[in-house]
Structures are given as structure tokens and as C-alpha cells.
Design a protein around this motif. Structure first.
Motif: not given
Length: 483
Positions: A42-51
Motif C-alpha cells: 500500500i505504501d509503495a502504491q501511494l508513493n507511485r501515485e505521488r510520483q
């Protein structure tokens, strides 16, 4: 003495159970690893969305302002029709129910007006039905035909409660938490206690799902599939059966006279469909774009709507984020927090309301109130660099009023002896709002003004296309992509 870890409630909660067996310990460790892996994903997905968001162009934020019934919701629908036509089309089945509610509310208003007249006099019904045969105010009274119509139309009023309950308690796909169930129960109780009030929904409630057939989502563009035609409590058959009675009620000369005496102008109100009863009450009725634009559903609170805007060449796409806040006087104090970080404000002033007063305060003229709101937002220093666009709205109703002989100068004496025609009055109003901007603005700014009828899709499309180009240019200039 206990250690710090023993006194820490978090450490105590995370500590393994006492006397834990090796098998239970192994199972617990596996579950913790799975939970951590899910959390990390989930954290990785959120980080990808932020990027990804950083790489995309900045969203254009637009605040819609104006008093209640100024046309903000209709303007939003127009933008959706232009930017997201598939999403607009997929919601037809939901708007069918709202249009039915609008029809029933109009009938209720008429019947309440008749009862108000009946309650003021102790009289027996007369067989006469022509208003022209009544010479005085005292002779305006419902006749036997109207009273019979009222009795037959009581069943139509009961449909309002059915639709309100469905609107207040949409059928969820999953079980609701207790807090939501309690909130829905409260709303349902409110509807039962205030059946004479206009239906309103909270902007955070996804009401459209309440009127869609189970298993049909927004991806379906077929209204036929979206409506559950066989549902036992569907209002369609009853409204169809009572269409002729509703037509007789609305066409009755005494009804028109009573409404005029009481200052009730249903034709000028959002959600007016009494002139199209045969169409909107037909079996398997599907709303047109025009009907959806004219449908009225009052929302409470602040709603956000996201759409995507593509330039004519298809090279640049921008996200438009619209913020719609309530126009009632009690809501205006909540506007200020949304002033910061807005790219543009679209302000709607219903200029046809020059002879009307606020529902919240009958001593205040509606057009004068719009002018004061315009003055307050154009003078606000927080909005000094925000692009202002004003829609002088409902010009179609203004033109009809002036042509019928209603004098603008009777409500605005400063207008003087100028001609009482549409061109002269609209020019005067436009100059008045322009002068307010010039006097109130902290720094010089352009006056972007449009005379609009936002329920007219063809004329509004040209206005919105111009605003689309203007917003794109504003945004590109701010991004230093153009000079």
C-alpha cells in the motif's frame, strides 16, 4: 519496578501472548509478515501515485459561487457534459427519479396553495371552474372539480415519501458501519417529519446508486438497463396513471390565478416539468440531456467534482477540480476557507430575480444580494490574483418577464426612465457589476462576463468552450509555457 516497555501500552499490545505454543507462534509470525507485506505494498502504491502526480500537470481549481438557485449545479452538469460525456450519460437512470421528485413537489406546492385558500374561508365548493367568472379576490376559491382532483392526486404525494426514503437509504453493496446506519436513520426520520420541505442530500452521500439497478455501474450507458422497471415501488406507473389529472390541475385557470395571487412562480423555479408532463410521466421514460440539466436536487455541504480537460489538439490534458459550496446565507461564512489556492472563481448571479426576495430574508432583493456578494469576493485580498468569471444567468426568464410588462425600475429606481427591454436592462446590470469590480478589486483585473442561460446546452457550450480556452491559457502562462 516495571520496565519502560512494560508500562508502554503499545508494547504491551504488541507483545506475544503468554504461554504461546510453537504452532501458534509460527501462525502469528506468518500473519504478521503477510500484514506487513500488504502494508508495504500500500505504501509503495501511494508513493507511485505521488510520483505520478508530480509528473502530471497541476490541477486547475475552480470555485463555484452564487446564492441558492443561481445555477451552480446546472453549470457543473454542463461542464460534465462537455468534459465527461460518458459519465454524464451513465447517470440518466438516477436523474429519472429526481425529475419524478421535481414533478411531485410541484404538484404538492399547488395543492398546498389551494388548501391555504380553502383554510381562509368557510365556504362550500362551487361548480364553476373559470377564473374569468370571478370578479373579486374574495371569489377565488377551489371549485368541486379542483377538490376532486386534489383527492385523486393524494396518491401522487405519497410517492414523494417513497423516493425520499430511497434517496436517504441507498442500497449499499456492503454492510454499513453502525455510525452510518444511525445517520441514515436520522435522515429518514427528518424526511418523515418535514415532508413539505424541499428534498436535500448531503454532498458526501453517493445518492445516485439508490436509483440504479443492482449490478449496473457507471460503465453502463444504457438507461434501459440502469432502471429496475419491475420494482414494486417504482413511481413511474402511478405518475403515468395520474398524468391527465396533473395536467388538468396545472392547466386550471383558478390554479393559475391562486398561484399568481400568492406570488408562486413555478415556471421560474429549477426542476419545473409541468409543461412536459406527458413526456416525463410516460412509461419507460428516459431523461434527455436537457431534462437532466433542468432537474433540481438541493445539496448540503461542499462537494468536489473532478473532470479532465483536453486541448483541441489532444496534446495537453488538465484535471479540473470544481468546488461547489452552498448558496444559502447560513453557508456563506464557509466560503472563505476555499478562497486560498483557487485558480478561478465562476460567480453566478441570476439576474431574472430582480423582482424577487431571498427565502431566508424577504426584506432583501435577490439581485441586490448577488451584487453585494460580488462586491465582497472581488474586494477580498486573498482572491487578488484569482481569475474572476461572472455569469449573469437566467437571461431567458429575464426577457420573458420584461416582455410581460414587469418593470425593472419598479424594483431598482436608479434605472430611471431607460427602456424596459432586455437589451437595455441587461446592459445596465452588466455595467453595474463591472463598476463593482472596478471599485472593489484591490488591483486592476479583467472583467470576464457572460450573459447566460445555463439550461440551454447549445449557447452554454460556446461560453464554456471560451472559458475552457481561457483556463488553459491561464494555466500555461502560470507554468511559464507561454508568455
Amino acid at each position: 519496578m516495571r520496565s519502560v516497555e512494560e508500562m508502554d501500552p503499545i508494547s504491551v499490545a504488541l507483545a506475544p501472548p503468554q504461554n504461546e505454543s510453537p504452532e501458534v507462534r509460527q501462525t502469528r509470525i506468518l500473519m504478521e509478515r503477510a500484514a506487513k507485506a500488504a502494508s508495504d505494498e500500500i505504501d509503495a502504491q501511494l508513493n507511485r501515485e505521488r510520483q505520478q502526480a508530480k509528473r502530471l500537470p497541476k490541477a486547475v481549481k475552480i470555485l463555484l459561487l452564487g446564492q441558492s438557485e443561481s445555477g451552480k449545479s446546472t453549470t457543473l452538469k454542463n461542464f460534465q457534459l462537455m468534459c465527461e460525456p460518458k459519465a454524464f450519460t451513465s447517470e440518466r437512470a438516477s436523474w429519472r427519479a429526481i425529475i419524478q421528485l421535481n414533478v411531485i413537489r410541484s404538484v404538492r406546492i399547488i395543492l398546498d396553495a389551494l388548501m391555504a385558500v380553502s383554510a381562509t374561508r368557510d365556504f362550500a365548493p362551487t361548480p364553476r371552474s373559470s377564473y374569468s367568472s370571478y370578479a373579486s379576490r374574495d371569489s377565488l376559491r377551489p371549485d368541486s372539480e379542483l377538490l376532486a382532483l386534489r383527492i385523486r392526486l393524494l396518491s401522487v404525494l405519497e410517492l414523494e415519501d417513497v423516493l425520499k426514503r430511497r434517496l436517504a437509504t441507498p442500497e449499499p453493496e456492503c454492510e454499513l458501519p453502525p455510525s452510518s446506519v444511525a445517520q441514515i436513520s436520522t435522515i429518514s426520520t427528518m424526511f418523515r417529519r418535514r415532508t413539505n420541505k424541499e428534498v436535500a442530500v448531503n454532498s458526501s452521500v453517493e445518492w445516485k446508486s439508490a436509483f440504479m439497478r443492482d449490478g449496473v455501474g457507471r460503465q453502463s450507458l444504457d438507461t434501459e438497463n440502469g432502471v429496475d422497471w419491475e420494482r414494486e415501488d417504482d413511481p413511474g406507473p402511478m405518475l403515468h396513471a395520474r398524468c391527465e389529472d396533473m395536467q388538468k390541475l396545472w392547466g386550471h385557470s383558478t390554479v393559475r390565478a391562486i398561484l399568481e395571487r400568492q406570488g408562486i412562480r413555478l415556471q421560474e423555479s429549477p426542476g419545473f416539468f409541468l409543461d412536459e408532463l406527458e413526456v416525463v410521466t410516460s412509461l419507460r421514460y428516459a431523461p434527455t440531456d436537457d431534462h437532466i440539466l433542468r432537474a433540481r436536487l438541493k445539496t448540503l455541504g461542499v462537494s468536489e467534482h473532478r473532470m479532465h480537460l483536453t486541448d483541441p489538439n489532444g496534446a495537453i490534458t488538465r484535471e479540473l477540480r470544481f468546488f461547489d459550496v452552498g448558496g444559502q446565507r447560513s453557508m456563506r461564512a464557509k466560503w472563505v476557507p476555499y478562497f486560498d489556492d483557487m485558480d478561478a472563481i465562476i460567480f453566478l448571479a441570476p439576474i431574472s430575480a430582480f423582482d424577487q426576495t431571498l427565502a431566508e430574508d424577504p426584506s432583501v432583493n435577490r439581485l441586490a444580494d448577488s451584487a453585494e456578494i460580488w462586491r465582497s469576493i472581488t474586494s477580498n485580498k486573498i482572491l487578488e490574483k484569482t481569475n474572476m468569471i461572472i455569469f449573469l444567468n437566467k437571461v431567458d426568464i429575464l426577457e420573458v418577464k420584461l416582455a410581460s410588462g414587469i418593470r425593472f425600475a419598479d424594483h431598482f429606481p436608479n434605472y430611471g426612465r431607460r427602456p424596459n427591454d432586455y437589451d437595455s436592462v441587461s446592459r445596465y446590470i452588466r455595467k453595474h457589476f463591472q463598476a463593482i469590480l472596478k471599485q472593489s478589486s484591490p488591483s486592476p483585473r479583467m472583467f470576464y462576463c457572460h450573459l447566460t442561460n445555463v439550461i440551454d446546452t447549445k449557447s452554454t457550450a460556446f461560453v464554456l468552450a471560451g472559458i475552457q480556452d481561457m483556463l488553459m491559457r491561464f494555466h500555461l502562462k502560470e507554468s511559464q509555457l507561454i508568455l
